[in-house]
Write a protein that holds these residues in place. Sequence first.
Motif, short mmCIF file in Angstrom:
data_model
loop_
_atom_site.label_atom_id
_atom_site.label_comp_id
_atom_site.label_asym_id
_atom_site.label_seq_id
_atom_site.Cartn_x
_atom_site.Cartn_y
_atom_site.Cartn_z
N LEU A 136 0.75 -1.17 -0.06
CA LEU A 136 -0.05 -0.05 0.03
C LEU A 136 0.89 1.19 -0.22
CD1 LEU A 136 -2.87 -0.98 2.68
CD2 LEU A 136 -2.98 -0.58 -0.08
N TYR B 224 -4.09 7.34 0.83
CA TYR B 224 -3.63 7.30 -0.65
C TYR B 224 -3.84 8.61 -1.26
CZ TYR B 224 -4.30 6.15 -5.77
OH TYR B 224 -4.44 6.25 -7.02
N ASN B 225 -5.27 8.98 -0.94
CA ASN B 225 -5.59 10.47 -1.27
C ASN B 225 -4.87 11.61 -0.65
OD1 ASN B 225 -8.05 10.41 -3.30
ND2 ASN B 225 -8.43 8.70 -1.54
N VAL C 28 -5.27 -0.18 -4.36
CA VAL C 28 -5.63 0.03 -2.82
C VAL C 28 -6.85 -0.65 -2.11
CG1 VAL C 28 -5.78 1.91 -1.33
CG2 VAL C 28 -4.12 2.16 -3.24
N GLN D 62 -4.64 2.39 -10.15
CA GLN D 62 -4.33 2.44 -8.48
C GLN D 62 -5.12 2.40 -7.41
OE1 GLN D 62 0.08 4.46 -7.97
NE2 GLN D 62 -1.25 5.78 -9.11
N PRO D 63 -6.10 3.20 -7.44
CA PRO D 63 -7.19 2.93 -6.61
C PRO D 63 -7.76 1.75 -6.56
CG PRO D 63 -8.16 4.41 -8.03
CD PRO D 63 -6.65 4.00 -8.59
N LEU E 298 2.33 1.92 -3.34
CA LEU E 298 1.26 2.69 -4.28
C LEU E 298 0.98 4.31 -3.91
CD1 LEU E 298 -1.55 -0.09 -4.43
CD2 LEU E 298 -0.18 0.83 -6.46
N ASP E 299 0.90 4.48 -2.40
CA ASP E 299 0.88 5.55 -2.10
C ASP E 299 2.00 6.83 -2.58
OD1 ASP E 299 -1.28 5.07 -0.37
OD2 ASP E 299 0.03 4.61 1.30
N GLN F 174 -1.80 11.88 -2.83
CA GLN F 174 -2.21 12.27 -4.38
C GLN F 174 -2.45 13.94 -4.03
OE1 GLN F 174 -6.28 11.94 -5.45
NE2 GLN F 174 -5.46 10.94 -7.05
#
Length: 401
Positions: free
Chosen positions: A206, A336-337, A320, A316-317, A209-210, A340
Amino acid sequence: MTAAERRASGSLAIIFAARMLGLFLVLPVFALEAARYPGGNDAALVGMAMGIYGLTQGILQIPYGLASDRYGRKRVIALGLLVFAAGSFVAAAAPSVWWLVAGRSLQGAGAVSAAVTALLADQTRDVVRTKAMALVGASIGLMFAVSLVAAPMLVEVIGLHGLFTITGLLALGCIAVVFWWTPPAPVQHANVPRGRLADVLAHGPLLRLDVGVFVLHAVQLAMWMAVPALLVQAGLDKDRHWQVYLPTVVASFVAMGAVFALERRGYLRAVFLAAIGIVLLAQLGFLLAARAPSLPVLTALLFFFFCGFNVLEATQPSLVSRLAPPAARGAALGVYNTLQSLGFFAGGAVGGWLAKNVGSAGLFGAAALMMLVWLLAAWHMRAPQTPKTAEEVLADEAEAG
């Protein structure tokens, strides 16, 4: 998709699209129009006004995600949209660039992306989630294309303050969609723990990806501190930039058609890494093109950028939501956001500084380096196993039985 999944995907895609349309309407004209405000002669300050939205949103994404796990997705989404609308109206009334900074920061405080994405993940099965996320991504991309066409024309009629007013009204309209069209959120049992942030922060895949989404959106926003000026240098007036943006965005969506089939065949990792590589090559191309801008070359580079960007926005989302512990899905998407949003901030603030101090070539060189670091970090990723469809499960049971 089931009927409920289509309804959830469609309504939440509209919320994302309407909200992002408001943001995208100012993106292609912001740097040029903000120069007319007091303080607008400072490119770094203009970049701050563009990117500050990402900073405040980044600070609040995790709290919004945690709150959506505990108090319900729809309540949190509606609250965030109200704050976003308030920031839009402050920016609409801004008398200077500093007031634009204030309005944009308040816009960012309406950080509902994590809650919206978590609600979509709650209401879709794993097997169709990438498709649902891609629908959201496609709606965002479509709004981006619409904004590229509409923004130059609208800004000539209603100015930058008018664009921010439209943004606020769209946000208020989204609240109605949340309560009257989006299906009810699944019931969360009281004995199930919610919002375990520690589970998310200790999850290596995770976090990878972040980091990736931070890099992607920093590069995306930084580009727009330089691309409009390059198109002007190539001989295309700013009111005709849509003639490049629109076809490249639309063509990139056509090129995305193979993604779903490749995912079902087990090639999600290859597609993911290839998309990162395409964005990297696009930045290197912009670096070379900045020395002598050519309209055909810039058009081709934008097409390749949008191809890679759209694939990453869809995958990606979805990854996640599939990798996150179910009880902490809102928290995971909040982190994650957050990254972003911080990417947006870094892209605007640092991109403005780079454009001012080292020029377009230096900006694209820095963007290419960031993409290379991400590609190396993502190389060892492993995509989650795609679950079987209901038809496949029945076929297996019939064969076994």
